[in-house]
Design a protein around this motif. Structure first.
Motif, PDB file in Angstrom:
ATOM      1  N   PRO A 133      45.897  40.113  36.016  1.00  8.04           N
ATOM      2  CA  PRO A 133      46.520  39.366  34.913  1.00  8.04           C
ATOM      3  C   PRO A 133      47.735  40.130  34.381  1.00  8.04           C
ATOM      4  CG  PRO A 133      44.138  39.614  34.588  1.00  8.04           C
ATOM      5  CD  PRO A 133      44.535  40.560  35.681  1.00  8.04           C
ATOM      6  N   ILE A 134      48.828  39.406  34.182  1.00  6.79           N
ATOM      7  CA  ILE A 134      50.049  40.027  33.669  1.00  6.79           C
ATOM      8  C   ILE A 134      50.319  39.565  32.236  1.00  6.79           C
ATOM      9  CG2 ILE A 134      52.505  40.426  34.019  1.00  6.79           C
ATOM     10  CD1 ILE A 134      50.798  41.539  36.257  1.00  6.79           C
ATOM     11  N   MET A 276      47.461  46.430  41.114  1.00  5.10           N
ATOM     12  CA  MET A 276      48.835  46.766  40.725  1.00  5.10           C
ATOM     13  C   MET A 276      48.830  48.005  39.840  1.00  5.10           C
ATOM     14  SD  MET A 276      50.554  43.034  39.926  1.00  5.10           S
ATOM     15  CE  MET A 276      52.054  43.817  39.300  1.00  5.10           C
ATOM     16  N   PRO A 277      49.773  48.922  40.011  1.00  4.78           N
ATOM     17  CA  PRO A 277      49.833  50.120  39.170  1.00  4.78           C
ATOM     18  C   PRO A 277      50.030  49.744  37.700  1.00  4.78           C
ATOM     19  CG  PRO A 277      51.244  50.341  41.097  1.00  4.78           C
ATOM     20  CD  PRO A 277      50.815  48.914  41.053  1.00  4.78           C
ATOM     21  N   ALA A 278      49.327  50.435  36.825  1.00  2.12           N
ATOM     22  CA  ALA A 278      49.402  50.134  35.393  1.00  2.12           C
ATOM     23  C   ALA A 278      50.827  50.202  34.844  1.00  2.12           C
ATOM     24  CB  ALA A 278      48.486  51.082  34.623  1.00  2.12           C
ATOM     25  N   PRO A 279      51.649  51.189  35.228  1.00  2.00           N
ATOM     26  CA  PRO A 279      53.023  51.233  34.696  1.00  2.00           C
ATOM     27  C   PRO A 279      53.846  50.001  35.082  1.00  2.00           C
ATOM     28  CG  PRO A 279      52.423  53.354  35.630  1.00  2.00           C
ATOM     29  CD  PRO A 279      51.354  52.400  36.031  1.00  2.00           C
ATOM     30  N   VAL A 280      53.616  49.468  36.294  1.00  2.00           N
ATOM     31  CA  VAL A 280      54.334  48.274  36.737  1.00  2.00           C
ATOM     32  C   VAL A 280      53.884  47.056  35.925  1.00  2.00           C
ATOM     33  CG1 VAL A 280      54.736  46.703  38.671  1.00  2.00           C
ATOM     34  CG2 VAL A 280      54.717  49.175  39.051  1.00  2.00           C
ATOM     35  N   VAL A 281      52.575  46.940  35.717  1.00  2.00           N
ATOM     36  CA  VAL A 281      52.043  45.842  34.909  1.00  2.00           C
ATOM     37  C   VAL A 281      52.611  45.896  33.500  1.00  2.00           C
ATOM     38  CG1 VAL A 281      49.949  44.848  33.898  1.00  2.00           C
ATOM     39  CG2 VAL A 281      49.920  45.672  36.261  1.00  2.00           C
ATOM     40  N   GLU A 282      52.675  47.082  32.937  1.00  2.00           N
ATOM     41  CA  GLU A 282      53.200  47.243  31.582  1.00  2.00           C
ATOM     42  C   GLU A 282      54.661  46.814  31.491  1.00  2.00           C
ATOM     43  OE1 GLU A 282      52.498  51.290  30.599  1.00  2.00           O
ATOM     44  OE2 GLU A 282      50.314  51.086  30.555  1.00  2.00           O
ATOM     45  N   LYS A 283      55.467  47.191  32.484  1.00  2.00           N
ATOM     46  CA  LYS A 283      56.889  46.824  32.461  1.00  2.00           C
ATOM     47  C   LYS A 283      57.067  45.318  32.622  1.00  2.00           C
ATOM     48  CE  LYS A 283      58.888  51.212  33.999  1.00  2.00           C
ATOM     49  NZ  LYS A 283      59.746  51.899  34.996  1.00  2.00           N
ATOM     50  N   LEU A 284      56.297  44.716  33.523  1.00  2.00           N
ATOM     51  CA  LEU A 284      56.383  43.266  33.699  1.00  2.00           C
ATOM     52  C   LEU A 284      55.919  42.538  32.446  1.00  2.00           C
ATOM     53  CD1 LEU A 284      55.095  42.907  37.362  1.00  2.00           C
ATOM     54  CD2 LEU A 284      57.362  42.256  36.534  1.00  2.00           C
ATOM     55  N   ASN A 285      54.850  43.014  31.851  1.00  2.00           N
ATOM     56  CA  ASN A 285      54.334  42.387  30.636  1.00  2.00           C
ATOM     57  C   ASN A 285      55.357  42.451  29.508  1.00  2.00           C
ATOM     58  OD1 ASN A 285      52.739  42.990  27.841  1.00  2.00           O
ATOM     59  ND2 ASN A 285      51.687  41.437  29.052  1.00  2.00           N
ATOM     60  N   ALA A 286      55.982  43.615  29.344  1.00  2.00           N
ATOM     61  CA  ALA A 286      56.985  43.774  28.295  1.00  2.00           C
ATOM     62  C   ALA A 286      58.190  42.867  28.545  1.00  2.00           C
ATOM     63  CB  ALA A 286      57.428  45.228  28.211  1.00  2.00           C
ATOM     64  N   ALA A 287      58.609  42.769  29.812  1.00  2.00           N
ATOM     65  CA  ALA A 287      59.754  41.923  30.149  1.00  2.00           C
ATOM     66  C   ALA A 287      59.441  40.452  29.906  1.00  2.00           C
ATOM     67  CB  ALA A 287      60.167  42.149  31.598  1.00  2.00           C
ATOM     68  N   GLU A 309      54.314  31.256  25.227  1.00  2.00           N
ATOM     69  CA  GLU A 309      53.465  32.253  24.566  1.00  2.00           C
ATOM     70  C   GLU A 309      53.115  33.370  25.544  1.00  2.00           C
ATOM     71  OE1 GLU A 309      48.994  32.584  22.589  1.00  2.00           O
ATOM     72  OE2 GLU A 309      49.987  30.638  22.699  1.00  2.00           O
ATOM     73  N   SER A 310      53.358  34.602  25.135  1.00  2.00           N
ATOM     74  CA  SER A 310      52.989  35.750  25.953  1.00  2.00           C
ATOM     75  C   SER A 310      51.677  36.331  25.445  1.00  2.00           C
ATOM     76  CB  SER A 310      54.091  36.806  25.913  1.00  2.00           C
ATOM     77  OG  SER A 310      54.230  37.329  24.591  1.00  2.00           O
ATOM     78  N   SER A 311      51.153  37.306  26.175  1.00  2.00           N
ATOM     79  CA  SER A 311      49.926  37.981  25.765  1.00  2.00           C
ATOM     80  C   SER A 311      49.853  39.319  26.479  1.00  2.00           C
ATOM     81  CB  SER A 311      48.698  37.141  26.120  1.00  2.00           C
ATOM     82  OG  SER A 311      48.448  37.202  27.522  1.00  2.00           O
ATOM     83  N   SER A 312      48.928  40.135  26.077  1.00  2.00           N
ATOM     84  CA  SER A 312      48.656  41.361  26.821  1.00  2.00           C
ATOM     85  C   SER A 312      47.874  41.008  28.077  1.00  2.00           C
ATOM     86  CB  SER A 312      47.834  42.324  25.962  1.00  2.00           C
ATOM     87  OG  SER A 312      46.521  41.809  25.769  1.00  2.00           O
ATOM     88  N   PRO A 313      47.882  41.879  29.087  1.00  2.00           N
ATOM     89  CA  PRO A 313      47.064  41.627  30.279  1.00  2.00           C
ATOM     90  C   PRO A 313      45.583  41.479  29.933  1.00  2.00           C
ATOM     91  CG  PRO A 313      48.684  43.329  30.744  1.00  2.00           C
ATOM     92  CD  PRO A 313      48.757  43.063  29.273  1.00  2.00           C
ATOM     93  N   ALA A 314      45.094  42.280  28.987  1.00  2.00           N
ATOM     94  CA  ALA A 314      43.681  42.206  28.602  1.00  2.00           C
ATOM     95  C   ALA A 314      43.351  40.865  27.959  1.00  2.00           C
ATOM     96  CB  ALA A 314      43.339  43.350  27.644  1.00  2.00           C
ATOM     97  N   THR A 315      44.271  40.346  27.160  1.00  2.00           N
ATOM     98  CA  THR A 315      44.042  39.044  26.528  1.00  2.00           C
ATOM     99  C   THR A 315      43.995  37.938  27.564  1.00  2.00           C
ATOM    100  OG1 THR A 315      45.073  39.734  24.444  1.00  2.00           O
ATOM    101  CG2 THR A 315      44.985  37.365  24.888  1.00  2.00           C
ATOM    102  N   LEU A 316      44.900  37.981  28.550  1.00  2.00           N
ATOM    103  CA  LEU A 316      44.876  36.966  29.603  1.00  2.00           C
ATOM    104  C   LEU A 316      43.599  37.081  30.422  1.00  2.00           C
ATOM    105  CD1 LEU A 316      46.122  34.673  31.171  1.00  2.00           C
ATOM    106  CD2 LEU A 316      47.418  36.337  32.511  1.00  2.00           C
TER     107      LEU A 316
END
Length: 341
Positions: A133-134, A276-287, A309-316
């Protein structure tokens, strides 16, 4: 030379050979390690958003709008790749097989992760193990729409007309096992209707036959419903949601018109391959959060009665599980579990 000196020379030679051999083995792997550690995003790479629907529908328009803005934020090319067919299975499997490097994502309606795995025998993926989840992308209702050749302006009038013409009317869906199919089946069961289900490869394909009157009604995504209604060939009868949509305040819900059990909210989200690496997920989520918060994005989505509407990966991830469980109850009650296409 003493015996001790000769022995030491032999040991140094052996060690040198061993280290040289090891270096020769590891040398081809160093470029791979360097590539794996390359910063994301790589300006020389293209990110693709895979969509399991034909071009031209509401989800396609949303994906393309987000892709354009996401490319600006990440400063890399972002494209949408349409892979219609098999109720989104082809697109989902392609994303699952892709390298988990952040350059392949999927924009998918909730049916892909919450319904298909429970209704389609062909599904071989596990939405909780095979996808990352992104971010949430949008929320919006499905709308019960009817072709104007049908003399019905309310749900009750549609029910009466179908019952007066048993077996002669059909409803469209985005595909077998999708929310539009399950809503159509739930409506038919609740109202005791004798109708035919006609699955398509997405909203754009369904719209062609619907506007031509070859299928009489279906639960359509709100943007498609609005667009089709503007042609004068379609009427919106009800919103399939717990409450009226702020963007469609004059369209009553199914519940308001006496039909229960057809009121699950719908949404779309962004997923990637597993691991997926956590840093990559974080960057995609922020973008994605940045793109979905843009006034231009919100305005574009609202034109189709959807809320960006966006969300955190954990929320999705939590939303995916909750929606999966909710639809599971409905699917079991309707007897639609693991049906072949």
């Amino acid at each position: 030379m003493s015996g001790l000196q000769a022995m030491l020379r032999r040991r140094r030679f052996t060690a040198g050979v061993s280290l040289g051999a090891l270096a020769a083995v590891l040398a081809p792997m160093w470029p791979l390690t360097a590539r794996a550690a390359a910063p994301f995003p790589d300006r020389n790479r293209t990110l693709r958003i895979v969509l399991g629907l034909a071009a031209g529908g509401a989800s396609d328009s949303q994906a393309r709008f987000v892709a354009h803005k996401l490319g600006e934020v990440l400063q890399i090319p972002v494209i949408v790749e349409n892979r219609p067919g098999a109720s989104f299975i082809l697109a989902t499997e392609e994303v699952i097989r892709a390298a988990p490097d952040g350059y392949t994502l999927m924009y998918a309606p909730s049916s892909v992760v919450a319904q298909n795995p429970q209704t389609l025998a062909q599904v071989r993926y596990d939405p909780f193990k095979d996808l990352t989840p992104i971010s949430l992308g949008a929320r919006g209702p499905l709308v019960l729409t009817v072709h104007t050749s049908v003399p019905a302006r309310t749900v009750q009038e549609l029910v009466a007309y179908i019952k007066a013409n048993p077996g002669k009317m059909s409803y469209a869906s985005f595909g077998t096992g999708t929310s539009s199919h399950i809503y159509g089946e739930a409506f038919a069961r609740q109202a005791g209707l004798d109708v035919v289900h006609v699955p398509y490869k997405g909203g754009a394909d369904a719209a062609k036959d619907f506007l031509a009157g070859r299928v009489q009604y279906y639960f359509d995504a709100a943007p498609n419903a609005i667009q089709n209604t503007a042609t004068g060939k379609v009427r919106m009868l009800a919103v399939a949601a717990p409450r009226r949509s702020p963007m469609l305040p004059d369209v009553p819900t199914m519940g308001e018109q006496g039909v229960s059990g057809v009121d699950m909210p719908s949404w779309l989200g962004f997923y990637g391959p597993a691991r997926m690496p956590a840093p990559v997920v974080e960057k995609l989520n922020a973008a994605l959060a940045q793109v979905l918060a843009m006034p231009a994005t919100r305005d574009f989505f609202r034109q189709g009665a959807y809320e960006a509407e966006s969300s955190s990966p954990a929320t999705l991830a939590a939303l995916t599980r909750a929606t999966y469980d909710q639809w599971g109850d409905i699917i079991r009650k309707l007897g639609l579990v693991r049906q072949p296409q």
